[in-house]
Design a protein around this motif. Structure first.
Motif, PDB file in Angstrom:
ATOM      1  N   SER A 169       0.842  -1.203   0.000  1.00 30.16           N
ATOM      2  CA  SER A 169       0.000   0.000   0.000  1.00 30.16           C
ATOM      3  C   SER A 169       0.878   1.255   0.000  1.00 30.16           C
ATOM      4  N   VAL A 170       1.966   1.219   0.767  1.00 29.13           N
ATOM      5  CA  VAL A 170       2.874   2.372   0.817  1.00 29.13           C
ATOM      6  C   VAL A 170       3.649   2.500  -0.488  1.00 29.13           C
ATOM      7  N   ILE A 171       4.091   1.373  -1.058  1.00 33.90           N
ATOM      8  CA  ILE A 171       4.809   1.409  -2.336  1.00 33.90           C
ATOM      9  C   ILE A 171       3.930   1.984  -3.430  1.00 33.90           C
ATOM     10  N   ALA A 172       2.712   1.450  -3.555  1.00 38.44           N
ATOM     11  CA  ALA A 172       1.802   1.918  -4.614  1.00 38.44           C
ATOM     12  C   ALA A 172       1.482   3.400  -4.435  1.00 38.44           C
ATOM     13  N   SER A 173       1.217   3.809  -3.200  1.00 34.13           N
ATOM     14  CA  SER A 173       0.885   5.216  -2.946  1.00 34.13           C
ATOM     15  C   SER A 173       2.043   6.125  -3.315  1.00 34.13           C
ATOM     16  N   SER A 174       3.250   5.748  -2.897  1.00 35.11           N
ATOM     17  CA  SER A 174       4.428   6.586  -3.188  1.00 35.11           C
ATOM     18  C   SER A 174       4.657   6.697  -4.687  1.00 35.11           C
ATOM     19  N   ILE A 175       4.527   5.585  -5.394  1.00 33.72           N
ATOM     20  CA  ILE A 175       4.755   5.583  -6.842  1.00 33.72           C
ATOM     21  C   ILE A 175       3.728   6.449  -7.561  1.00 33.72           C
ATOM     22  N   TYR A 176       2.454   6.299  -7.199  1.00 35.26           N
ATOM     23  CA  TYR A 176       1.407   7.039  -7.915  1.00 35.26           C
ATOM     24  C   TYR A 176       1.437   8.534  -7.590  1.00 35.26           C
ATOM     25  N   VAL A 177       1.747   8.873  -6.337  1.00 33.58           N
ATOM     26  CA  VAL A 177       1.837  10.298  -5.983  1.00 33.58           C
ATOM     27  C   VAL A 177       3.023  10.940  -6.697  1.00 33.58           C
ATOM     28  N   ALA A 178       4.172  10.273  -6.671  1.00 33.90           N
ATOM     29  CA  ALA A 178       5.357  10.836  -7.320  1.00 33.90           C
ATOM     30  C   ALA A 178       5.168  10.941  -8.825  1.00 33.90           C
ATOM     31  N   ALA A 179       4.557   9.923  -9.446  1.00 31.25           N
ATOM     32  CA  ALA A 179       4.337   9.953 -10.891  1.00 31.25           C
ATOM     33  C   ALA A 179       3.361  11.053 -11.277  1.00 31.25           C
ATOM     34  N   SER A 180       2.323  11.234 -10.459  1.00 32.92           N
ATOM     35  CA  SER A 180       1.348  12.286 -10.749  1.00 32.92           C
ATOM     36  C   SER A 180       1.990  13.666 -10.672  1.00 32.92           C
ATOM     37  N   LEU A 181       2.866  13.856  -9.670  1.00 27.01           N
ATOM     38  CA  LEU A 181       3.561  15.141  -9.568  1.00 27.01           C
ATOM     39  C   LEU A 181       4.558  15.320 -10.708  1.00 27.01           C
ATOM     40  N   GLY A 182       5.160  14.211 -11.144  1.00 22.59           N
ATOM     41  CA  GLY A 182       6.124  14.287 -12.237  1.00 22.59           C
ATOM     42  C   GLY A 182       5.517  14.667 -13.570  1.00 22.59           C
ATOM     43  N   LYS A 183       4.226  14.432 -13.712  1.00 22.83           N
ATOM     44  CA  LYS A 183       3.542  14.784 -14.958  1.00 22.83           C
ATOM     45  C   LYS A 183       3.199  16.269 -15.029  1.00 22.83           C
ATOM     46  N   LYS A 184       3.279  16.947 -13.902  1.00 21.19           N
ATOM     47  CA  LYS A 184       2.859  18.345 -13.847  1.00 21.19           C
ATOM     48  C   LYS A 184       4.014  19.283 -14.191  1.00 21.19           C
ATOM     49  N   ILE A 185       3.642  20.492 -14.574  1.00 19.84           N
ATOM     50  CA  ILE A 185       4.642  21.517 -14.874  1.00 19.84           C
ATOM     51  C   ILE A 185       5.261  22.005 -13.572  1.00 19.84           C
ATOM     52  N   THR A 186       6.569  22.121 -13.573  1.00 16.29           N
ATOM     53  CA  THR A 186       7.263  22.623 -12.391  1.00 16.29           C
ATOM     54  C   THR A 186       7.244  24.141 -12.400  1.00 16.29           C
ATOM     55  N   ALA A 187       6.589  24.708 -11.378  1.00 17.43           N
ATOM     56  CA  ALA A 187       6.510  26.168 -11.280  1.00 17.43           C
ATOM     57  C   ALA A 187       7.767  26.705 -10.598  1.00 17.43           C
ATOM     58  N   LYS A 188       8.175  27.900 -10.996  1.00 16.86           N
ATOM     59  CA  LYS A 188       9.342  28.519 -10.375  1.00 16.86           C
ATOM     60  C   LYS A 188       8.997  28.972  -8.967  1.00 16.86           C
ATOM     61  N   SER A 189       9.943  28.780  -8.059  1.00  9.33           N
ATOM     62  CA  SER A 189       9.716  29.191  -6.679  1.00  9.33           C
ATOM     63  C   SER A 189       9.771  30.712  -6.568  1.00  9.33           C
ATOM     64  N   THR A 190       8.932  31.250  -5.700  1.00 10.84           N
ATOM     65  CA  THR A 190       8.885  32.689  -5.454  1.00 10.84           C
ATOM     66  C   THR A 190       8.998  32.934  -3.946  1.00 10.84           C
ATOM     67  N   GLU A 191       8.951  34.184  -3.549  1.00 16.54           N
ATOM     68  CA  GLU A 191       9.018  34.501  -2.127  1.00 16.54           C
ATOM     69  C   GLU A 191       7.794  33.988  -1.385  1.00 16.54           C
ATOM     70  N   GLY A 192       6.710  33.758  -2.121  1.00 20.10           N
ATOM     71  CA  GLY A 192       5.497  33.242  -1.491  1.00 20.10           C
ATOM     72  C   GLY A 192       5.438  31.731  -1.436  1.00 20.10           C
TER      73      GLY A 192
END
Length: 521
Positions: free
Chosen positions: A452-475
């Motif tokens: 359950s932990v393996i599947a959750s970690s893989i799917y959460v990380a993969a979902s974030l990896g598909k998204k555009i990385t926004a530049k960090s700001t002061e906020g």
């Protein structure tokens, strides 16, 4: 470790991979990576189950031991493929040399290597942007096994042999003791298994009493090396994660959060044992309070499960710390790789809750955290907890399995299901798990706690990896600050406390007060 896993190709790999993959290995998506992982474990489990069931027909069996019962063989198989190494058997009296060396030892390598592999997948997912492929499971498994675990294990095994840890295929020695009775002095290829069980946070001992046995842990030097090995690779995995996501400072924050938990836990365990001095049943007197209490703290924090003294014999408060460290999800260093990707889920939860409290959009490394990620995060955190509570609740209705009465009986039950669900493997010695209910229920907890932990970690990380990385700001909410470390520490306390505090109160905490009144269980 970072060098090994960040390289696109390492010398000598091309020929191996061209043979295995008929060319260069292809990148894999989350589903493909998880499918490969499950198929690998499934095939390995079938082979191990067959070895344990039919060890009486296989070589290297000088004591002519029979095969295990089907439910004990199934429990042991699940235990070793999930890196739990829960032992409902006694190694020197129930398993042949063949079962130990060619059945269990390979799984010690593979289960640890899978933990490292999943952590690498998570790291690549967080550092990627708009991609669906995050490495190849078979490449990660190969590199973790042959470049990290195997060399370190060979080195440690040689040093342990130099200290007197046995490494032999000779039959046990039959002799007459000083009292005139016959006794069997066990031998076997122990050092080779002990090295990987410690480095790989497996914990399953060659002998039934684990590292309390003088042939498995004979000297102060061997005790230091084996206890040091428990935390060595789990701690390194934190900084591997920092290298993969490109934030070494973030890794330091996580490291100190884990270290704080370990130090606080150890301080309570040590002080509790000193205050109950004189209760020596089950304690290995070759080691001091410092050595035995530190081992207990480290092995339950790091998902190792090995012991150099019986945990059932420690004071109630010391036992409650061991329980807490397993119940929290084995993320205080945890297993090799597994502790860090388990902590990753708590990091996501901390960022999400912090965003709600401050009115910000929750972001981790420039990736927005949405409902999909939170559903899988909560599933990965809560599934093992559900197994602990349901398994313990049902077991209280059985008048078997646990030897004590009153609050200590509840502690024994809670410990067994926490150990299984957290993939730890240690036990309160009074809990006898070798029954159909014990073997099957604990086996289910091991599977849920691991996958359950393996599947959750893989799917959460993969979902974030598909998204555009926004530049960090002061906020942007930074995850490499002391403030974030305090928030992460608090979330871990709250989650474990809200889930398990009532049961800890009825078990070891109540027993502590009754012990002060002179009542023993």
């Amino acid at each position: 470790m970072a060098f090994v896993f960040k390289k696109e190709s390492i010398w000598g790999e091309r020929k191996v991979f061209s043979y295995l993959f008929s060319g260069s290995p292809m990148g894999q998506s989350a589903n493909e990576y998880l499918r490969s992982l499950l198929v690998f474990h499934g095939l390995g489990g079938i082979i191990l189950f067959g070895i344990l069931m039919f060890q009486d027909r296989l070589p290297l069996n000088p004591l002519h031991l029979n095969g295990l019962s089907w439910h004990l063989a199934l429990n042991t198989t699940i235990s070793f493929i999930t890196n739990t190494n829960w032992q409902a058997y006694s190694g020197e009296s129930q398993l042949s040399y063949f079962s130990q060396t060619l059945g269990l030892a390979p799984q010690n390598f593979y289960s640890a290597a899978v933990g490292i592999s999943v952590l690498c997948f998570v790291g690549r997912g967080l550092s990627s942007s708009q991609t669906n492929e995050f490495g190849n499971f078979w490449v990660d498994l190969y590199r973790a096994t042959f470049y990290i675990l195997l060399p370190l294990s060979i080195l440690l095994a040689l040093v342990l042999v130099s200290q007197g840890v046995v490494q032999s295929f000779d039959a046990p020695i039959q002799s007459i003791g000083l009292d005139g009775f016959k006794q069997t002095i066990p031998l076997g290829p122990a050092a080779s298994q002990i090295s990987i069980k410690q480095l790989g946070t497996n914990g399953g001992g060659f002998f039934g009493v684990n590292s309390a046995h003088p042939f498995e842990n004979p000297t102060a030097i061997s005790n230091f090396l084996e206890s040091f090995s428990i935390l060595f690779l789990p701690a390194a995995s934190i900084f591997l994660f920092g290298k993969l996501v490109g934030s070494f400072k973030h890794a330091w924050v996580i490291f100190f959060v884990m270290l704080t938990f370990l130090f606080i836990g150890y301080a309570i365990v040590y002080s509790s044992e000193v205050n109950t001095a004189g209760i020596w049943e089950g304690k290995e007197t070759r080691f001091s309070w410092i050595e035995s209490t530190f081992w207990m703290s480290a092995t339950t924090a790091a998902s190792n499960g090995s012991v150099n003294a019986m945990h059932d014999s420690f004071s109630p408060l010391a036992g409650s710390i061991a329980l807490f460290q397993m119940m929290i999800g084995e993320v205080i260093f945890g297993g090799v790789g597994t502790g860090m990707y388990g902590m990753f889920l708590f990091i996501v939860l901390t960022v999400f809750l912090s965003g709600l409290m401050t009115g910000r959009t929750p972001e981790l490394f420039g990736k927005k955290i949405g409902s999909f990620e939170m559903k899988w995060t909560l599933f990965g955190i809560l599934a093992p907890s559900v197994c602990i509570l349901i398994g313990s609740a049902i077991s209280t209705f059985f008048e078997s399995g646990y030897s004590a009465k009153g609050p200590h009986a509840l502690s024994q039950i809670l410990y067994a299901y926490s150990s299984a669900s957290g993939n730890n493997g240690s036990a309160f010695a009074g809990f006898a798990a070798d029954s159909i209910w014990g073997n099957l229920s604990l086996g289910v907890c091991m599977l849920v706690g691991r996958f359950s932990v393996i599947a959750s970690s893989i799917y959460v990380a993969a979902s974030l990896g598909k998204k555009i990385t926004a530049k960090s700001t002061e906020g942007s909410f930074r995850t490499d600050t002391i403030l974030f470390g305090i928030l992460l520490f608090s979330i871990l306390i709250l989650v474990c406390g809200l889930t398990f505090f009532p049961f800890l109160t009825l078990g070891p905490i109540l027993e502590h007060f009754l012990l002060g009144a002179g009542k023993f269980f």
